[in-house]
Design an enzyme around this catalytic site. Structure first.
Site, PDB file in Angstrom:
ATOM      1  N   GLU A  61       7.684  -5.665  -5.107  1.00  0.00           N
ATOM      2  CA  GLU A  61       7.967  -7.104  -5.109  1.00  0.00           C
ATOM      3  C   GLU A  61       7.426  -7.799  -6.362  1.00  0.00           C
ATOM      4  O   GLU A  61       8.065  -8.724  -6.866  1.00  0.00           O
ATOM      5  CB  GLU A  61       7.377  -7.756  -3.855  1.00  0.00           C
ATOM      6  CG  GLU A  61       8.113  -7.344  -2.586  1.00  0.00           C
ATOM      7  CD  GLU A  61       7.551  -7.984  -1.339  1.00  0.00           C
ATOM      8  OE1 GLU A  61       6.442  -8.560  -1.398  1.00  0.00           O
ATOM      9  OE2 GLU A  61       8.222  -7.896  -0.297  1.00  0.00           O
ATOM     10  N   VAL A  62       6.262  -7.387  -6.813  1.00  0.00           N
ATOM     11  CA  VAL A  62       5.664  -8.025  -7.998  1.00  0.00           C
ATOM     12  C   VAL A  62       5.845  -7.089  -9.195  1.00  0.00           C
ATOM     13  O   VAL A  62       5.369  -5.947  -9.164  1.00  0.00           O
ATOM     14  CB  VAL A  62       4.167  -8.324  -7.770  1.00  0.00           C
ATOM     15  CG1 VAL A  62       3.561  -8.976  -9.014  1.00  0.00           C
ATOM     16  CG2 VAL A  62       3.980  -9.228  -6.555  1.00  0.00           C
ATOM     17  N   ASN A 121       4.141   0.989  -5.293  1.00  0.00           N
ATOM     18  CA  ASN A 121       5.581   0.847  -5.142  1.00  0.00           C
ATOM     19  C   ASN A 121       6.186   0.618  -6.518  1.00  0.00           C
ATOM     20  O   ASN A 121       5.801  -0.316  -7.226  1.00  0.00           O
ATOM     21  CB  ASN A 121       5.894  -0.340  -4.223  1.00  0.00           C
ATOM     22  CG  ASN A 121       5.387  -0.101  -2.816  1.00  0.00           C
ATOM     23  OD1 ASN A 121       5.529   0.993  -2.274  1.00  0.00           O
ATOM     24  ND2 ASN A 121       4.782  -1.116  -2.215  1.00  0.00           N
ATOM     25  N   ASP A 174      -5.800  -8.221  -1.565  1.00  0.00           N
ATOM     26  CA  ASP A 174      -4.426  -8.665  -1.331  1.00  0.00           C
ATOM     27  C   ASP A 174      -4.448  -9.953  -0.506  1.00  0.00           C
ATOM     28  O   ASP A 174      -5.235 -10.101   0.424  1.00  0.00           O
ATOM     29  CB  ASP A 174      -3.645  -7.566  -0.586  1.00  0.00           C
ATOM     30  CG  ASP A 174      -2.149  -7.793  -0.635  1.00  0.00           C
ATOM     31  OD1 ASP A 174      -1.451  -7.017  -1.327  1.00  0.00           O
ATOM     32  OD2 ASP A 174      -1.658  -8.755   0.013  1.00  0.00           O
ATOM     33  N   ILE A 175      -3.573 -10.877  -0.843  1.00  0.00           N
ATOM     34  CA  ILE A 175      -3.538 -12.175  -0.166  1.00  0.00           C
ATOM     35  C   ILE A 175      -3.023 -12.050   1.268  1.00  0.00           C
ATOM     36  O   ILE A 175      -3.304 -12.915   2.110  1.00  0.00           O
ATOM     37  CB  ILE A 175      -2.660 -13.169  -0.974  1.00  0.00           C
ATOM     38  CG1 ILE A 175      -3.021 -14.603  -0.637  1.00  0.00           C
ATOM     39  CG2 ILE A 175      -1.177 -12.914  -0.774  1.00  0.00           C
ATOM     40  CD1 ILE A 175      -2.425 -15.619  -1.608  1.00  0.00           C
ATOM     41  N   HIS A 235      -1.999  -0.192  -4.493  1.00  0.00           N
ATOM     42  CA  HIS A 235      -2.579  -0.674  -3.239  1.00  0.00           C
ATOM     43  C   HIS A 235      -3.644   0.327  -2.799  1.00  0.00           C
ATOM     44  O   HIS A 235      -3.393   1.541  -2.787  1.00  0.00           O
ATOM     45  CB  HIS A 235      -1.523  -0.744  -2.133  1.00  0.00           C
ATOM     46  CG  HIS A 235      -0.408  -1.710  -2.364  1.00  0.00           C
ATOM     47  ND1 HIS A 235      -0.345  -2.949  -1.765  1.00  0.00           N
ATOM     48  CD2 HIS A 235       0.713  -1.608  -3.118  1.00  0.00           C
ATOM     49  CE1 HIS A 235       0.757  -3.569  -2.137  1.00  0.00           C
ATOM     50  NE2 HIS A 235       1.431  -2.776  -2.952  1.00  0.00           N
ATOM     51  N   HIS A 264       0.831  -2.255  -9.840  1.00  0.00           N
ATOM     52  CA  HIS A 264      -0.349  -2.433  -8.984  1.00  0.00           C
ATOM     53  C   HIS A 264      -0.462  -1.260  -8.039  1.00  0.00           C
ATOM     54  O   HIS A 264       0.533  -0.775  -7.504  1.00  0.00           O
ATOM     55  CB  HIS A 264      -0.297  -3.750  -8.211  1.00  0.00           C
ATOM     56  CG  HIS A 264       1.001  -4.017  -7.515  1.00  0.00           C
ATOM     57  ND1 HIS A 264       2.143  -4.411  -8.194  1.00  0.00           N
ATOM     58  CD2 HIS A 264       1.354  -3.940  -6.208  1.00  0.00           C
ATOM     59  CE1 HIS A 264       3.129  -4.576  -7.333  1.00  0.00           C
ATOM     60  NE2 HIS A 264       2.680  -4.284  -6.121  1.00  0.00           N
TER      61      HIS A 264
END
Ligand code: 5GP
Length: 128
Positions: free
Chosen positions: A104-105, A96, A38-39, A111, A109
């Site tokens: 958000e994206v 999520n 993750d960025i 995590h 995905h």
């Protein structure tokens, strides 16, 4: 965001990472899955595990995806956790999905968090 009906946006940030238009720090890759750091990590280990197929959410993948894609995604989480030594100390994985979960994206995905004690799953101070 109703992720069951939402059409896939091919210009979301993870689609661009999959097309290599944006760099990422890859930790794992197979036919169906890409995983990268993750960025903006919120734990010493914070990896994002994504399907290569165009799925908005788990709801979407479970409706349209193959058993092989579903299995590869979950298997990747275990492989990466073992590879990073997280099975010794423990880890958490979550996805999520949609507005209430603050996704958000709009590309599915998972995590993967680890590397420190992560505390309880959700704050008990929040209303149920
Ligand atoms: P969400 O809130 O959708 O569950 O999580 C999106 C995650 O994607 C966030 O943790 C955020 O830091 C991460 N993220 C957003 N943009 C990028 C990016 O360009 N590269 C990487 N590696 N992670 C990103």
């Amino acid at each position: 965001m109703n992720t069951a009906n939402q059409s896939y946006d091919p210009n979301n940030i993870f689609a661009r990472i999959l097309r290599k238009e944006i760099p990422c720090k890859t930790v794992y890759e197979c036919d169906h899955v890409l995983a990268f750091h993750d960025i903006n990590p919120i734990a010493p280990v914070h990896v994002l595990v994504i399907p290569k197929g165009p799925y908005v959410s788990l709801t979407d993948l479970s409706a349209r995806g193959s058993d092989a894609e579903l299995a590869a995604l979950l298997r990747a989480v275990g492989i990466i956790a073992r590879h990073l030594g997280l099975d010794e100390t423990g880890y958490r994985f979550l996805a999520n999905n949609g507005a209430d979960a603050h996704q958000e994206v709009p590309h599915l995905h998972i995590h993967l968090f680890g590397g420190r004690a992560l505390g309880p799953m959700l704050s008990r101070k929040e209303p149920a």
